[in-house]
Enzyme design. Structure first.
Site, PDB file in Angstrom:
ATOM      1  CG  ASP A 229      -2.013   0.989   1.211  1.00  0.00           C
ATOM      2  OD1 ASP A 229      -2.016   1.844   0.293  1.00  0.00           O
ATOM      3  OD2 ASP A 229      -2.862   0.963   2.112  1.00  0.00           O
TER       4      ASP A 229
ATOM      5  CG  ASP B 215      -3.342   4.006  -2.587  1.00  0.00           C
ATOM      6  OD1 ASP B 215      -4.343   3.269  -2.626  1.00  0.00           O
ATOM      7  OD2 ASP B 215      -3.118   4.786  -1.656  1.00  0.00           O
ATOM      8  CD  GLU B 216      -5.698  -1.166  -0.271  1.00  0.00           C
ATOM      9  OE1 GLU B 216      -6.463  -0.214  -0.546  1.00  0.00           O
ATOM     10  OE2 GLU B 216      -6.001  -2.062   0.505  1.00  0.00           O
TER      11      GLU B 216
HETATM   12 MG   LIG Z   1      -2.366   4.026   0.389  1.00  0.00          MG
END
Ligand SMILES: [Mg+2]
Length: 385
Positions: A13, A106-107
């Site tokens: 993440d 973003d993960e």
């Molecule tokens: Mg993040």
């Protein structure tokens, strides 16, 4: 793979992703309380760790964030750039692991099961993190464990720039002392109900009989009970990136009825707009297609500032349609397609939208999710048949 088999999954993440990208673009932001978000009437999409110290959080109205942290620097979002970085990190991870799921912009989850025959997975993930940092310049945290619920909790615990390995068998011990608020799926409302029941930690939740939680929360209760015991059998789902979202309709009878066609535009945009938002995407281009009764087909597209708002997409689609339609013969088919898709959520698009409009979309989509996609439409979108 059978569910009883022990899996090895890594959850990666990126830390304060939008803000990290902004700091790469402008090094003057490094170390400052900054937030990506809308101006006065908008909301915060992401806050730097410095801003979080003042209590600034994502989804918070900008006004409130400014009150908590008067020196807060607000930057408008650059979603093309965020998507570019996200794609870079996605390709780095996908190139190196057997199965990669992009859980959000973003993960990522990567299933490494089976790789441990040849690799030391702790070393492998540490090197993967280093490689991402080197290639993208972005800070990232990760956890390595056997299932998603443990991973999601653990990565949040070690952020920013943190790493953790939770050996198989020690999941429950790891999550036991943490606050129930840290469990995925426990929002403010559930937390309040649990609080009233005297449940503070995940271990306390794990000890409540399932039947009691099911009676109180229904299906969610059963989920909570399993998760609190560190059990989660959900799979890592391979990443899939649609390039466009569209719909088209061939009409029973060829038409030139402008009122009907206008309503059709609204209906179609509402359909694909809902799909866009369900996928947490925003669109940067709208295309309208018309096929005339003589089968001649024309299309026209227009680039727009990225959005996921029906009212903006409808306005654009209508304008394109009116430029495109020559009124020479009847229309047999009409289609609308959204392209230049980037990832992002409601909050992000709200730089121009008011808070009121955001909650309207969230409420409408919430109803669609619960009662089916055709349950809510603009009054004019209803007139079709
Ligand atoms: Mg993040």
């Amino acid at each position: 793979m059978s569910s009883s088999e022990k899996r090895s999954i890594v959850h990666l993440d990126l830390d304060a992703f939008f803000v990290s990208v902004e700091c790469k673009k402008n090094s003057a932001f490094i170390g400052k309380p900054i937030a990506v978000g809308g101006s006065t009437r908008g909301v915060i999409a992401a806050a730097s760790y410095e801003a979080r110290k003042f209590g600034v959080r994502s989804a918070m109205p900008t006004r409130q964030a400014k009150m908590l942290c008067p020196e807060l620097i607000i930057v408008g979002g650059d979603f093309e750039e965020y998507t570019r970085y996200s794609d870079l990190v996605t390709s780095i991870i996908s190139d190196r692991v057997p199965v990669c799921e992009k859980a959000s912009i973003d993960e990522f989850y990567a299933d490494l099961s089976g790789m441990d025959t040849f690799w030391n997975l702790q070393k492998f993930t540490a090197e993967l993190k280093q490689y991402i940092a080197k290639e993208s310049g972005l800070p990232i945290s990760y956890a390595l464990a056997i299932n998603k619920v443990i991973l999601k909790i653990a990565t949040n615990e070690v952020k920013p720039q943190g790493t953790i390995y939770i050996p198989a068998g020690s999941e429950r011990t790891y999550i036991a002392p943490l606050s129930v608020q840290k469990m995925p799926g426990v929002g403010p409302k559930t937390n309040e109900q649990l609080f009233k029941m005297g449940i503070r930690t995940i271990e306390m939740l794990a000890e409540v009989p399932d039947a009691y939680l099911i009676a109180k929360f229904g299906k969610t209760g059963a989920d909570l009970s399993r998760k609190a015991k560190g059990i989660d059998e959900s799979l890592v789902i391979p990443y899939h990136d649609p390039k466009s979202i569209g719909t088209e309709e061939t009409y029973q009878r060829d038409t030139m009825d402008m009122l009907f066609l206008n309503n059709e535009i609204i209906r179609m945009v509402e359909k694909i707009g809902y799909e866009l938002r369900s996928q947490n995407r925003l669109a940067g281009c709208v295309t309208v297609k018309i096929r005339y009764s003589d089968f001649n087909t024309v299309t026209k597209q227009r680039a727009i500032p990225i959005t996921n708002s029906d009212h903006e997409l409808i306005a654009t689609a209508k304008e394109i349609f009116h430029q495109l339609f020559e009124k020479r013969v009847l229309i047999r088919l009409m289609g609308i397609r959204l392209t230049q898709l980037v990832q992002g959520t409601h909050q992000i698009d709200l730089f121009k939208d008011s808070e009121k409009m955001i909650s309207l979309y969230q409420a409408l989509d919430g109803i669609k999710n619960r009662f089916g996609k055709s349950s809510v439409m603009r009054a004019s979108g209803l007139r079709k048949r």
